[in-house]
Design an enzyme around this catalytic site. Structure first.
Site, PDB file in Angstrom:
ATOM      1  N   ASN A   1       7.843  21.588  -7.765  1.00 50.28           N
ATOM      2  CA  ASN A   1       7.357  20.322  -8.301  1.00 50.28           C
ATOM      3  C   ASN A   1       6.250  20.646  -9.281  1.00 50.28           C
ATOM      4  O   ASN A   1       5.369  21.445  -8.980  1.00 50.28           O
ATOM      5  CB  ASN A   1       6.817  19.440  -7.161  1.00 50.28           C
ATOM      6  N   GLY A   2       6.283  20.032 -10.466  1.00 49.21           N
ATOM      7  CA  GLY A   2       5.269  20.296 -11.474  1.00 49.21           C
ATOM      8  C   GLY A   2       5.908  20.605 -12.811  1.00 49.21           C
ATOM      9  O   GLY A   2       7.112  20.395 -13.010  1.00 49.21           O
TER      10      GLY A   2
ATOM     11  N   LYS B   1       4.826  -5.391 -12.770  1.00 46.61           N
ATOM     12  CA  LYS B   1       5.747  -5.424 -11.625  1.00 46.61           C
ATOM     13  C   LYS B   1       7.140  -5.827 -12.075  1.00 46.61           C
ATOM     14  O   LYS B   1       8.142  -5.254 -11.652  1.00 46.61           O
ATOM     15  CB  LYS B   1       5.239  -6.409 -10.552  1.00 46.61           C
TER      16      LYS B   1
ATOM     17  N   GLU C   1       8.782  -2.984 -14.056  1.00 41.73           N
ATOM     18  CA  GLU C   1       9.090  -1.808 -13.245  1.00 41.73           C
ATOM     19  C   GLU C   1      10.394  -1.964 -12.469  1.00 41.73           C
ATOM     20  O   GLU C   1      11.174  -1.017 -12.365  1.00 41.73           O
ATOM     21  CB  GLU C   1       7.961  -1.545 -12.245  1.00 41.73           C
TER      22      GLU C   1
ATOM     23  N   LYS D   1       7.008   7.682  -7.396  1.00 37.70           N
ATOM     24  CA  LYS D   1       5.810   7.104  -6.795  1.00 37.70           C
ATOM     25  C   LYS D   1       4.534   7.816  -7.210  1.00 37.70           C
ATOM     26  O   LYS D   1       3.569   7.193  -7.618  1.00 37.70           O
ATOM     27  CB  LYS D   1       5.952   7.134  -5.266  1.00 37.70           C
TER      28      LYS D   1
ATOM     29  N   ARG E   1       9.595   9.800  -4.201  1.00 36.04           N
ATOM     30  CA  ARG E   1       8.973  10.723  -5.154  1.00 36.04           C
ATOM     31  C   ARG E   1       9.957  11.215  -6.207  1.00 36.04           C
ATOM     32  O   ARG E   1       9.552  11.873  -7.171  1.00 36.04           O
ATOM     33  CB  ARG E   1       8.386  11.927  -4.409  1.00 36.04           C
TER      34      ARG E   1
ATOM     35  N   GLU F   1      -0.834  -7.079 -14.313  1.00 38.85           N
ATOM     36  CA  GLU F   1      -0.177  -6.519 -13.132  1.00 38.85           C
ATOM     37  C   GLU F   1       1.136  -7.238 -12.842  1.00 38.85           C
ATOM     38  O   GLU F   1       2.141  -6.616 -12.489  1.00 38.85           O
ATOM     39  CB  GLU F   1      -1.125  -6.599 -11.931  1.00 38.85           C
TER      40      GLU F   1
ATOM     41  N   TRP G   1      12.773  14.272  -9.626  1.00 39.68           N
ATOM     42  CA  TRP G   1      12.522  13.309 -10.695  1.00 39.68           C
ATOM     43  C   TRP G   1      12.522  14.121 -11.983  1.00 39.68           C
ATOM     44  O   TRP G   1      11.669  14.976 -12.187  1.00 39.68           O
ATOM     45  CB  TRP G   1      11.188  12.608 -10.484  1.00 39.68           C
TER      46      TRP G   1
ATOM     47  N   HIS H   1      -3.074 -15.577 -31.189  1.00 40.16           N
ATOM     48  CA  HIS H   1      -3.313 -14.536 -32.187  1.00 40.16           C
ATOM     49  C   HIS H   1      -2.097 -13.629 -32.362  1.00 40.16           C
ATOM     50  O   HIS H   1      -2.238 -12.465 -32.751  1.00 40.16           O
ATOM     51  CB  HIS H   1      -4.549 -13.717 -31.801  1.00 40.16           C
TER      52      HIS H   1
ATOM     53  N   CYS I   1       8.389  15.373  -7.830  1.00 43.38           N
ATOM     54  CA  CYS I   1       9.535  15.607  -6.970  1.00 43.38           C
ATOM     55  C   CYS I   1       9.088  15.700  -5.521  1.00 43.38           C
ATOM     56  O   CYS I   1       7.912  15.839  -5.228  1.00 43.38           O
ATOM     57  CB  CYS I   1      10.239  16.902  -7.385  1.00 43.38           C
TER      58      CYS I   1
END
Length: 614
Positions: free
Chosen positions: A102-103, A491, A494, A609, A27, A487, A76, A510, A2
């Protein structure tokens, strides 16, 4: 994950807090709220964005416009869904104590049961509300204590991670803040102080900051601040000068931060190399690890720990270090490292990589490696971050603030750092001076080549228009380009919410080949390297099953052009350099697909983030 912001000084607090929350919205953006202190406490909070909160605040702030003390939070969600009641700040029953957090409080369930049995009423589903009632209970039991003392006493009962700010109408001239596992920074102005979970909201007001360390508690007033340990021992703190400007956290004419940060990559890669790549001497100078370079070269093994995009950069680092320096490298998910009782010791080097320097899983891996006696080195972007403080040596990427939640320029910066590290480790061991000089010359050419790729933006957007409604994507690459495939798929997942998977191209047959049909776009990195002929065979395998091939190829490659439905050309480069170029079209493709689908690329759903909780 957060965002926290606080202010005490001579300005009207509400505008400072709201602007700060906008800077921190990457955040967390499920809900937001502020608490203002002007004789009494006033709280305004709700589900939704900071913009929604700002509209509500404009209506309600007239009566509290004189408040010059306040705290704000953008959330968040972890415990409890996004809602008005779960938004921060949280109040005690009397309404004279407000807290933002936050946490994660790991023992919140047992603490909540205790408090419920004593008659406390909970209005939210969050673990954070436990804290405000816990502090309230301490104060009720001993009203003679001041706010600092009651917060300190309450925190002795807490297990887990926290970055928190507390204000009270009983002591309206201070903000009490504390940190354990979740970052907090204090900005030092003239007769005013700013508090935040990172420096983004502070830099427009002051560049002088103090970073709190784990287990520290600070009391912030208009005329100064004091920092003590949780054991109430005074702490001497270093005042740090922020190394970025306000312009770095503005969009600068781009529609989104993500697009701006993609286009910043040529300059970022140049900045990462500045002062480190010495072409005239044919060597790399890495000041942050200079004193430990011999020990790094003697390592029996290097383990790299990271999460998400940084993990993909680490995979490229594995290839680079093994090829150039011939040191055995393993790459671990930081989130799994400490839970599998890893075999590391004094002969090993553990490298931890994190954009923010505050990633909770990566910090846990760092501490586990230190306990086992390994030399721990950090690669991160944020000066003064926890990883920077807790590692024995390391390097800053100097990529500048990255606001877009989906990382782009941080990836390229990390890969450049790992390339330079691999060459530094190879000097005097495996590569000649001429070979190192040749590789450095190749690296120095990357920013100009990356800028040429960005000129293809409109072409890539037209390809995105054709595939924006696809349900699935497959990304394939070999060697250095396998992590790039991972990657690229990440992207797209996300920011567009399309299912995508990255694979080593040889693994397609396979299992994943069963998925390919006329509706499956397959992105294949087909640059000319020692696996080129194999990649062409993979393209044929996809075509024979009617898959739709989008190829990333080197300029002038007519063979791939005949085989693929679409080709995005990138400049020629050696294999180790290719990831820095091949990833850029994949970033742009994901960006354009997402925007064409109407997605908010800077604030994708369910993501934040900086992942500061496990």
């Amino acid at each position: 994950m957060c965002g926290i912001v606080g202010y005490i000084g001579w300005q009207e607090a509400a505008p400072v807090l709201l602007k700060g929350l906008k800077r921190l919205e990457y955040r967390g953006y499920d809900s937001a709220g502020i608490a203002l202190l002007d004789g009494t406490l006033s709280v305004i909070k709700q589900k939704g964005s900071v913009g929604d909160l700002e509209k509500d605040t404009e209506v309600r702030c007239a009566a509290i416009s004189g408040a010059t003390v306040g705290i704000g939070h953008t959330r968040w969600a972890t415990h409890g869904e996004p809602s008005d009641c779960n938004a921060h700040p949280h109040l005690n029953a009397a309404g004279d104590l407000a807290l933002i957090h936050n946490g994660i409080i790991e023992n919140y369930s047992s603490l909540k049961q205790e408090l419920l049995s004593e008659g406390y009423i909970f209005l939210s589903e969050t673990d954070s509300e436990v804290l405000v009632h816990l502090i309230d209970r301490v104060w009720k039991r001993d009203p003679s204590l001041d706010l600092e003392a009651v917060v300190r006493s309450a925190l002795w009962h807490v297990e887990g991670a926290y970055g928190l700010c507390v204000i009270s109408s009983r002591e309206p001239d201070r903000i009490v803040v504390a940190r354990k596992g979740s970052p907090l920074v204090i900005g030092i102005g003239v007769d005013e102080y700013f508090i935040a979970s990172d420096a983004a909201p502070i830099v427009e007001h002051t560049k002088k900051v103090v970073y709190l360390s784990d287990g520290e508690l600070a009391v912030v007033k208009r005329d100064g601040y004091s920092v003590k340990s949780i054991e109430n021992i005074e702490q001497e703190k270093l005042v740090t000068e922020l190394d970025f400007s306000l312009e770095k956290i503005e969009k600068g004419g781009f529609f989104h931060f993500m697009l701006k940060e993609i286009f910043e990559q040529p300059a970022v890669m140049h900045d990462v190399m500045r002062g480190r790549v010495r072409l005239e001497e044919g060597r790399v100078h890495l000041g942050g690890i200079h004193d430990y370079l011999d020990r790094l070269k003697r390592a029996k093994r290097i383990v790299i720990c990271a999460c998400g995009t940084s993990w993909h950069a680490a995979l490229i680092g594995e290839y680079l270090i093994e090829e150039f320096a011939r040191i055995s490298v393993e790459v671990d998910y930081a989130s799994e490292f400490r839970y599998r009782n890893p075999i590391v010791g004094v002969d090993d080097v553990v490298i931890v990589i994190s954009q923010s320097g505050e990633t909770a899983d990566t910090l846990a891996a760092l501490r586990t490696a230190k306990e086992k006696g390994a030399l721990v080195m950090g690669i991160c972007n944020v000066v003064g971050s926890t990883i920077a403080r807790e590692t024995l040596c390391g390097m800053y990427t100097h990529a500048g603030p990255e606001i877009g939640v989906a990382s782009t320029k941080a990836f390229c910066a990390q890969v450049v750092m790992l390339y330079m590290l691999a060459l530094a480790l190879s000097r005097g061991r495996t590569l000649s001076n001429d070979e190192i000089a040749l590789n450095l010359k190749e690296l120095a050419s990357v920013p100009e080549k990356a800028a040429r790729i960005l000129e293809l933006d409109s072409q890539i957007k037209s390809i995105a228009e054709r595939f924006k409604d696809a349900k699935n994507f497959l990304y394939l690459g070999r060697g250095y380009n396998f992590p790039v495939a991972l990657e690229g798929a990440l992207k797209l997942k996300e920011i567009s919410y399309i299912h995508a998977e990255g694979y080593p191209a040889a693994e397609m047959k396979h299992g994943p080949i069963a998925l390919i049909d006329e509706d499956m776009p397959v992105i294949i990195i087909a640059t000319r390297d020692n696996t080129y002929s194999k990649i062409l065979s993979n393209i044929e395998e996809v075509r024979s099953r009617k898959g739709r091939v989008i190829a990333i190829a080197n300029e002038g490659d007519k063979e791939v052009c005949r085989m693929a439905e679409h080709v995005i050309y990138i400049p020629h480069a050696s294999g180790p350099i290719t990831p820095l170029l091949a990833v850029i079209p994949l970033q742009l493709l994901a960006y354009h697909i997402a925007t064409l689908r109407g997605c908010n690329v800077d604030r994708p759903r369910n993501l934040a983030k900086s992942v500061t909780v496990e």
